[in-house]
Design a protein around this motif. Sequence first.
Motif, PDB file in Angstrom:
ATOM      1  N   ALA A 168      20.580   2.577   5.241  1.00 17.34           N
ATOM      2  CA  ALA A 168      19.116   2.503   5.311  1.00 17.34           C
ATOM      3  C   ALA A 168      18.520   2.543   3.910  1.00 17.34           C
ATOM      4  O   ALA A 168      18.952   3.325   3.066  1.00 17.34           O
ATOM      5  CB  ALA A 168      18.576   3.652   6.140  1.00 17.34           C
ATOM      6  N   GLN A 169      17.547   1.677   3.693  1.00 16.81           N
ATOM      7  CA  GLN A 169      16.830   1.649   2.421  1.00 16.81           C
ATOM      8  C   GLN A 169      15.342   1.825   2.698  1.00 16.81           C
ATOM      9  O   GLN A 169      14.803   1.192   3.598  1.00 16.81           O
ATOM     10  CB  GLN A 169      17.060   0.317   1.709  1.00 16.81           C
ATOM     11  CG  GLN A 169      18.488   0.030   1.354  1.00 16.81           C
ATOM     12  CD  GLN A 169      18.639  -1.380   0.796  1.00 16.81           C
ATOM     13  OE1 GLN A 169      17.826  -2.268   1.055  1.00 16.81           O
ATOM     14  NE2 GLN A 169      19.688  -1.581   0.006  1.00 16.81           N
ATOM     15  N   ARG A 193      11.494   1.315   2.164  1.00 15.78           N
ATOM     16  CA  ARG A 193      10.614   0.256   1.680  1.00 15.78           C
ATOM     17  C   ARG A 193       9.173   0.656   2.002  1.00 15.78           C
ATOM     18  O   ARG A 193       8.913   1.447   2.870  1.00 15.78           O
ATOM     19  CB  ARG A 193      10.920  -1.089   2.388  1.00 15.78           C
ATOM     20  CG  ARG A 193      12.300  -1.623   2.147  1.00 15.78           C
ATOM     21  CD  ARG A 193      12.344  -2.270   0.752  1.00 15.78           C
ATOM     22  NE  ARG A 193      13.542  -3.034   0.563  1.00 15.78           N
ATOM     23  CZ  ARG A 193      14.567  -2.631  -0.178  1.00 15.78           C
ATOM     24  NH1 ARG A 193      14.533  -1.462  -0.777  1.00 15.78           N
ATOM     25  NH2 ARG A 193      15.620  -3.388  -0.332  1.00 15.78           N
ATOM     26  N   TYR A 194       8.257   0.046   1.272  1.00 18.55           N
ATOM     27  CA  TYR A 194       6.834   0.224   1.565  1.00 18.55           C
ATOM     28  C   TYR A 194       6.337  -1.111   2.069  1.00 18.55           C
ATOM     29  O   TYR A 194       6.493  -2.130   1.392  1.00 18.55           O
ATOM     30  CB  TYR A 194       6.052   0.684   0.334  1.00 18.55           C
ATOM     31  CG  TYR A 194       4.720   1.290   0.686  1.00 18.55           C
ATOM     32  CD1 TYR A 194       4.614   2.630   1.036  1.00 18.55           C
ATOM     33  CD2 TYR A 194       3.567   0.520   0.705  1.00 18.55           C
ATOM     34  CE1 TYR A 194       3.397   3.191   1.372  1.00 18.55           C
ATOM     35  CE2 TYR A 194       2.348   1.066   1.057  1.00 18.55           C
ATOM     36  CZ  TYR A 194       2.270   2.407   1.386  1.00 18.55           C
ATOM     37  OH  TYR A 194       1.061   2.958   1.733  1.00 18.55           O
ATOM     38  N   LEU A 195       5.737  -1.130   3.246  1.00 21.05           N
ATOM     39  CA  LEU A 195       5.349  -2.377   3.901  1.00 21.05           C
ATOM     40  C   LEU A 195       3.831  -2.515   3.981  1.00 21.05           C
ATOM     41  O   LEU A 195       3.128  -1.559   4.293  1.00 21.05           O
ATOM     42  CB  LEU A 195       5.932  -2.403   5.320  1.00 21.05           C
ATOM     43  CG  LEU A 195       5.592  -3.624   6.163  1.00 21.05           C
ATOM     44  CD1 LEU A 195       6.386  -4.836   5.692  1.00 21.05           C
ATOM     45  CD2 LEU A 195       5.891  -3.357   7.628  1.00 21.05           C
ATOM     46  N   PHE A 196       3.353  -3.725   3.668  1.00 23.18           N
ATOM     47  CA  PHE A 196       1.954  -4.084   3.863  1.00 23.18           C
ATOM     48  C   PHE A 196       1.919  -5.151   4.938  1.00 23.18           C
ATOM     49  O   PHE A 196       2.516  -6.206   4.779  1.00 23.18           O
ATOM     50  CB  PHE A 196       1.329  -4.650   2.587  1.00 23.18           C
ATOM     51  CG  PHE A 196       1.282  -3.673   1.453  1.00 23.18           C
ATOM     52  CD1 PHE A 196       0.293  -2.715   1.404  1.00 23.18           C
ATOM     53  CD2 PHE A 196       2.233  -3.720   0.438  1.00 23.18           C
ATOM     54  CE1 PHE A 196       0.245  -1.817   0.352  1.00 23.18           C
ATOM     55  CE2 PHE A 196       2.193  -2.831  -0.612  1.00 23.18           C
ATOM     56  CZ  PHE A 196       1.191  -1.865  -0.661  1.00 23.18           C
ATOM     57  N   LEU A 197       1.260  -4.880   6.050  1.00 23.56           N
ATOM     58  CA  LEU A 197       1.165  -5.850   7.134  1.00 23.56           C
ATOM     59  C   LEU A 197      -0.237  -6.421   7.167  1.00 23.56           C
ATOM     60  O   LEU A 197      -1.213  -5.712   7.199  1.00 23.56           O
ATOM     61  CB  LEU A 197       1.463  -5.156   8.464  1.00 23.56           C
ATOM     62  CG  LEU A 197       1.459  -5.994   9.712  1.00 23.56           C
ATOM     63  CD1 LEU A 197       2.510  -7.084   9.633  1.00 23.56           C
ATOM     64  CD2 LEU A 197       1.716  -5.114  10.930  1.00 23.56           C
ATOM     65  N   LEU A 227      -5.833  -6.554   6.071  1.00 24.17           N
ATOM     66  CA  LEU A 227      -4.794  -5.534   6.031  1.00 24.17           C
ATOM     67  C   LEU A 227      -4.793  -4.811   7.372  1.00 24.17           C
ATOM     68  O   LEU A 227      -5.794  -4.214   7.758  1.00 24.17           O
ATOM     69  CB  LEU A 227      -5.042  -4.542   4.894  1.00 24.17           C
ATOM     70  CG  LEU A 227      -4.038  -3.394   4.806  1.00 24.17           C
ATOM     71  CD1 LEU A 227      -2.668  -3.919   4.404  1.00 24.17           C
ATOM     72  CD2 LEU A 227      -4.524  -2.361   3.812  1.00 24.17           C
ATOM     73  N   ILE A 228      -3.686  -4.894   8.095  1.00 23.92           N
ATOM     74  CA  ILE A 228      -3.607  -4.273   9.415  1.00 23.92           C
ATOM     75  C   ILE A 228      -3.025  -2.872   9.309  1.00 23.92           C
ATOM     76  O   ILE A 228      -3.550  -1.930   9.889  1.00 23.92           O
ATOM     77  CB  ILE A 228      -2.761  -5.150  10.374  1.00 23.92           C
ATOM     78  CG1 ILE A 228      -3.446  -6.509  10.548  1.00 23.92           C
ATOM     79  CG2 ILE A 228      -2.559  -4.459  11.718  1.00 23.92           C
ATOM     80  CD1 ILE A 228      -2.598  -7.544  11.245  1.00 23.92           C
ATOM     81  N   LYS A 229      -1.942  -2.747   8.538  1.00 27.16           N
ATOM     82  CA  LYS A 229      -1.286  -1.451   8.409  1.00 27.16           C
ATOM     83  C   LYS A 229      -0.448  -1.441   7.149  1.00 27.16           C
ATOM     84  O   LYS A 229       0.011  -2.481   6.682  1.00 27.16           O
ATOM     85  CB  LYS A 229      -0.411  -1.199   9.636  1.00 27.16           C
ATOM     86  CG  LYS A 229       0.060   0.221   9.780  1.00 27.16           C
ATOM     87  CD  LYS A 229       0.654   0.446  11.167  1.00 27.16           C
ATOM     88  CE  LYS A 229       1.037   1.880  11.310  1.00 27.16           C
ATOM     89  NZ  LYS A 229       0.315   2.594  12.300  1.00 27.16           N
ATOM     90  N   GLU A 230      -0.226  -0.263   6.603  1.00 25.01           N
ATOM     91  CA  GLU A 230       0.655  -0.102   5.468  1.00 25.01           C
ATOM     92  C   GLU A 230       1.377   1.224   5.602  1.00 25.01           C
ATOM     93  O   GLU A 230       0.874   2.148   6.238  1.00 25.01           O
ATOM     94  CB  GLU A 230      -0.112  -0.182   4.145  1.00 25.01           C
ATOM     95  CG  GLU A 230      -1.059   0.981   3.896  1.00 25.01           C
ATOM     96  CD  GLU A 230      -1.720   0.917   2.532  1.00 25.01           C
ATOM     97  OE1 GLU A 230      -1.005   1.089   1.517  1.00 25.01           O
ATOM     98  OE2 GLU A 230      -2.929   0.688   2.490  1.00 25.01           O
ATOM     99  N   GLY A 231       2.574   1.295   5.055  1.00 23.27           N
ATOM    100  CA  GLY A 231       3.291   2.555   5.102  1.00 23.27           C
ATOM    101  C   GLY A 231       4.777   2.406   4.840  1.00 23.27           C
ATOM    102  O   GLY A 231       5.301   1.303   4.690  1.00 23.27           O
ATOM    103  N   GLN A 232       5.458   3.558   4.793  1.00 23.36           N
ATOM    104  CA  GLN A 232       6.901   3.613   4.549  1.00 23.36           C
ATOM    105  C   GLN A 232       7.657   3.123   5.780  1.00 23.36           C
ATOM    106  O   GLN A 232       7.265   3.417   6.906  1.00 23.36           O
ATOM    107  CB  GLN A 232       7.339   5.057   4.265  1.00 23.36           C
ATOM    108  CG  GLN A 232       6.820   5.621   2.976  1.00 23.36           C
ATOM    109  CD  GLN A 232       7.632   5.168   1.758  1.00 23.36           C
ATOM    110  OE1 GLN A 232       8.562   4.382   1.861  1.00 23.36           O
ATOM    111  NE2 GLN A 232       7.246   5.656   0.603  1.00 23.36           N
ATOM    112  N   ILE A 233       8.743   2.385   5.543  1.00 23.06           N
ATOM    113  CA  ILE A 233       9.649   1.988   6.631  1.00 23.06           C
ATOM    114  C   ILE A 233      11.077   2.155   6.135  1.00 23.06           C
ATOM    115  O   ILE A 233      11.321   2.304   4.921  1.00 23.06           O
ATOM    116  CB  ILE A 233       9.439   0.527   7.098  1.00 23.06           C
ATOM    117  CG1 ILE A 233       9.735  -0.455   5.966  1.00 23.06           C
ATOM    118  CG2 ILE A 233       8.048   0.318   7.650  1.00 23.06           C
ATOM    119  CD1 ILE A 233       9.943  -1.880   6.447  1.00 23.06           C
TER     120      ILE A 233
END
Length: 167
Positions: free
Chosen positions: A160-161, A163-167, A144-150
């Motif tokens: 714009a929508q 989303r929650y992203l898991f990288l 897991l490198i990063k996670e957060g709202q985008i």
Amino acid sequence: TTTPRIGDILQKLAPFLKMYGEYVKNFDNAMELVKTWTERSPQFKCIIQDIQKEKVCGNLTLQHHMLEPVQRIPRYEMLLKDYLRKLPQDSLDWKDAEKSLEIISTAASHSNSAIRKMENLKKLLEIYEMLGEEEDIVNPSNELIKEGQILKLAARNTSAQERYLFL
């Protein structure tokens, strides 16, 4: 008694300290198991309490004793650094103590790496469960490198929508 040394002894034993990484990796799980079974089984709880009352336990809990090996390598590293600061550089033990510190520092970083790896796998498991266990992402090679709202911008209407992203 004529030439007291510890560097040569530590140098011979230090490679074995790497196996503490395995202990450290499983530490959280072991602590959780002790907690779970202490809560679930009155018989287990009673046995643990009886053992902890023994004089040999020094009035310390099982969890405290389990923590000792986790703290051991950083403690050795700290003590050896202090020893080298106080040891004259022309001492017969200087080179051996310095080499021992190098090996112990490697073991410490190996332990820390094992801890980070287990924390990463635990986080991936949490994400896997959040995603409904549809996509198996739990793999030691995944990180897991990063996670957060985008904000996702639509190409057609520029809306714009979130989303929650898991990288």
